[in-house]
Design an enzyme around this catalytic site. Structure first.
Site, PDB file in Angstrom:
ATOM      1  N   TYR A  60      10.002  25.384  91.317  1.00 36.56           N
ATOM      2  CA  TYR A  60      10.782  25.336  92.358  1.00 36.56           C
ATOM      3  C   TYR A  60      10.427  25.448  93.694  1.00 36.56           C
ATOM      4  CZ  TYR A  60      15.650  24.969  93.813  1.00 36.56           C
ATOM      5  OH  TYR A  60      16.810  24.661  94.652  1.00 36.56           O
ATOM      6  N   LYS A 115      24.347  10.232  69.083  1.00 35.18           N
ATOM      7  CA  LYS A 115      23.360   9.105  69.665  1.00 35.18           C
ATOM      8  C   LYS A 115      22.207   9.553  70.380  1.00 35.18           C
ATOM      9  CE  LYS A 115      23.287   4.635  69.881  1.00 35.18           C
ATOM     10  NZ  LYS A 115      23.758   3.849  68.773  1.00 35.18           N
ATOM     11  N   ASP A 158      30.127   2.077  72.465  1.00 30.58           N
ATOM     12  CA  ASP A 158      31.581   2.153  71.929  1.00 30.58           C
ATOM     13  C   ASP A 158      32.325   1.968  73.011  1.00 30.58           C
ATOM     14  OD1 ASP A 158      30.747   2.848  69.546  1.00 30.58           O
ATOM     15  OD2 ASP A 158      30.962   5.090  69.494  1.00 30.58           O
ATOM     16  N   ASP A 183      26.022  -1.441  70.584  1.00 30.70           N
ATOM     17  CA  ASP A 183      27.167  -2.232  69.596  1.00 30.70           C
ATOM     18  C   ASP A 183      26.699  -3.466  69.381  1.00 30.70           C
ATOM     19  OD1 ASP A 183      28.214   0.247  69.136  1.00 30.70           O
ATOM     20  OD2 ASP A 183      29.503  -0.065  71.076  1.00 30.70           O
ATOM     21  N   ALA A 216      34.833 -11.563  65.971  1.00 23.69           N
ATOM     22  CA  ALA A 216      34.372 -11.903  67.232  1.00 23.69           C
ATOM     23  C   ALA A 216      34.475 -10.912  68.190  1.00 23.69           C
ATOM     24  CB  ALA A 216      35.205 -13.282  67.337  1.00 23.69           C
ATOM     25  N   GLY A 217      34.235  -9.642  67.824  1.00 25.08           N
ATOM     26  CA  GLY A 217      34.005  -8.557  68.732  1.00 25.08           C
ATOM     27  C   GLY A 217      32.682  -8.578  69.248  1.00 25.08           C
ATOM     28  N   ASN A 308      32.360   0.055  57.962  1.00 20.68           N
ATOM     29  CA  ASN A 308      32.207   1.431  57.555  1.00 20.68           C
ATOM     30  C   ASN A 308      33.647   1.975  57.673  1.00 20.68           C
ATOM     31  OD1 ASN A 308      29.835   2.432  56.340  1.00 20.68           O
ATOM     32  ND2 ASN A 308      28.796   2.072  58.301  1.00 20.68           N
ATOM     33  N   ASN A 338      21.735   0.807  63.160  1.00 18.96           N
ATOM     34  CA  ASN A 338      21.176   0.586  64.520  1.00 18.96           C
ATOM     35  C   ASN A 338      20.147   1.545  64.700  1.00 18.96           C
ATOM     36  OD1 ASN A 338      23.488  -1.328  64.411  1.00 18.96           O
ATOM     37  ND2 ASN A 338      23.983  -0.639  66.357  1.00 18.96           N
TER      38      ASN A 338
END
Length: 411
Positions: A60, A115, A158, A183, A216-217, A308, A338
């Site tokens: 510091y 994550k 997400d 994702d 289709a996301g 899932n 993933n």
């Protein structure tokens, strides 16, 4: 007998009797999930000692002022003298959390912490969970842009479609660090790796295959685009109303663009119609595909049912008709997970201080992941385990090399 749980935010040990680990007190039975999460799953730890006043004066004031002044004069030194090039922001708004949907930023934190520890465990990359109290795309972009000086990369997580596409695009346009919506792209990378090996096992190439994607996301759109980039023969995408095709007048902008580049065969109608004679089914939607539709697929087909906890096609049904079966679950062979991709992708990008993650880097990651399987290739083993210690180093090296080849590496 009491279970002994070490609280990571305390030097003390908490004794949890049955009933004490749930959220509602002693009347609930002991739940190991709550016990593990108590106090959170991660903490900040110093990498240098502060043992005495000399250490303090270096870490510091006054020692830190020298480093700050040097960075002010040469901004690129921030990568050498801070954690910037070793840390990723894991950013969410809590609108599309696992299979739970829009549960909000606070409720998303256990997943974001998870994550972050996967980044560390599997890629040696530090990560910080950031859950934002806004779902406005522009507000998310502005917030992340202002946070970006502290990080070497941004992992979007997400965030619901179609906003996720806009957010990722705008962030990458404004930032000179990698922005990666896992994702979308993490799922696509692992799917391509498994599909390459499944094709190899059957003596075919990607160009020989016609695939049908249910959903289709974010994941479905990314997988379709990525498979086309990799050279698949044809791919059609179906949403709740059927195949995404140019004859429909109810498509969003994202789906209109998808209709222009997919479905070369011109199939219209339902998912079941599209599956007749198809070589590959990829499920990223939930729901259930009727068994007769699976039976109508081409001989030697591949079924990747990744929802899932309930796959679109149960593995027992899929195995009746398919040569290779994969799911998103850890209790069946060929898990499309993933975690096989994102830690190594970010590790490689950070290693060379990449300004972005390109399509070439993602394809390199998929190829490296597929190659890990090597001579062990079999119907029950077209993708390695997340715990295979060869995975992260292979993906990291491939991504770093691709970044240099594509001119986005800065060292």
């Amino acid at each position: 007998m009491a279970a002994e749980i070490v609280n990571p935010r305390s030097d003390s040990t908490t004794h949890c009797t049955a009933g004490a680990a749930g959220p509602s007190g002693a009347d609930e039975p002991f739940d190991p999930a709550f016990a593990l999460h108590r106090g959170g799953k991660m903490a900040v730890q110093a990498t240098v000692p502060i043992r005495d006043k000399d250490d303090l004066s270096l870490a510091y004031t006054p020692g830190v002022a020298k480093v700050c002044s040097a960075i002010a004069e040469q901004p690129e030194l921030v990568h050498d003298y801070t954690w910037k090039s070793q840390v990723v922001a894991v950013v969410t708004d809590g609108t599309a959390v696992l299979g739970l949907g829009d549960i909000g930023p606070e409720a998303s934190l256990p997943v974001m912490e998870g994550k972050a520890i996967l980044f560390k465990q599997f890629g040696g990359v530090d990560a910080v969970p950031i859950a934002l109290a806004t779902t406005d795309a522009d507000e998310i972009v502005e917030t992340v842009v202002r946070l970006a000086p502290s990080f070497g990369g941004v992992n979007l997580e997400d965030i619901s479609a179609p906003r996720c596409f806009e957010i990722e695009r705008k962030l990458q346009e404004r930032l000179d660090i990698p922005v990666f919506h896992d994702d979308q792209h993490g799922t696509a990378v692992v799917t391509l790796a498994a599909l390459r090996n499944a094709a190899k096992l059957s003596g075919r190439t990607l160009g020989d295959l016609r695939a049908v994607i249910s959903g289709a996301g974010a994941a479905g759109v990314a997988i379709a685009k990525f498979l086309l980039e990799a050279g698949i023969g044809d791919v059609a995408v179906a949403d709740r109303k059927g195949v995404v095709s140019g004859d429909r007048d109810d498509l969003t902008e994202v789906k209109r663009e998808l209709a222009e580049i997919t479905n070369r065969a011109g199939i219209t109608g339902s998912l079941e119609t599209a599956l007749a004679g198809a070589d590959v089914f990829i499920g990223v939607s939930g729901g259930t595909v009727p068994e007769p539709a699976v039976a109508s697929m081409a001989p030697g087909a591949f079924v990747f049912a990744m929802a899932n906890p309930n796959p679109e096609v149960h593995p027992d049904v899929a195995h009746k008709y398919a040569a290779v079966v994969a799911t998103g679950r850890s209790d069946y062979p060929n898990q499309i997970n993933n975690v096989l991709a994102f830690p190594g992708i970010f590790a490689g990008a950070l290693q060379v201080r990449a300004s972005r993650i390109t399509e070439g880097m993602k394809i390199a990651a998929a190829n490296a992941l597929a190659d890990v399987v090597g001579d062990e290739l079999a119907a029950h083993y077209v993708i390695p385990s997340p715990f295979d210690e060869r995975v992260a180093p292979a993906v990291t090296a491939a991504v770093a090399a691709a970044a240099r080849a594509e001119g986005v590496a800065r060292r």
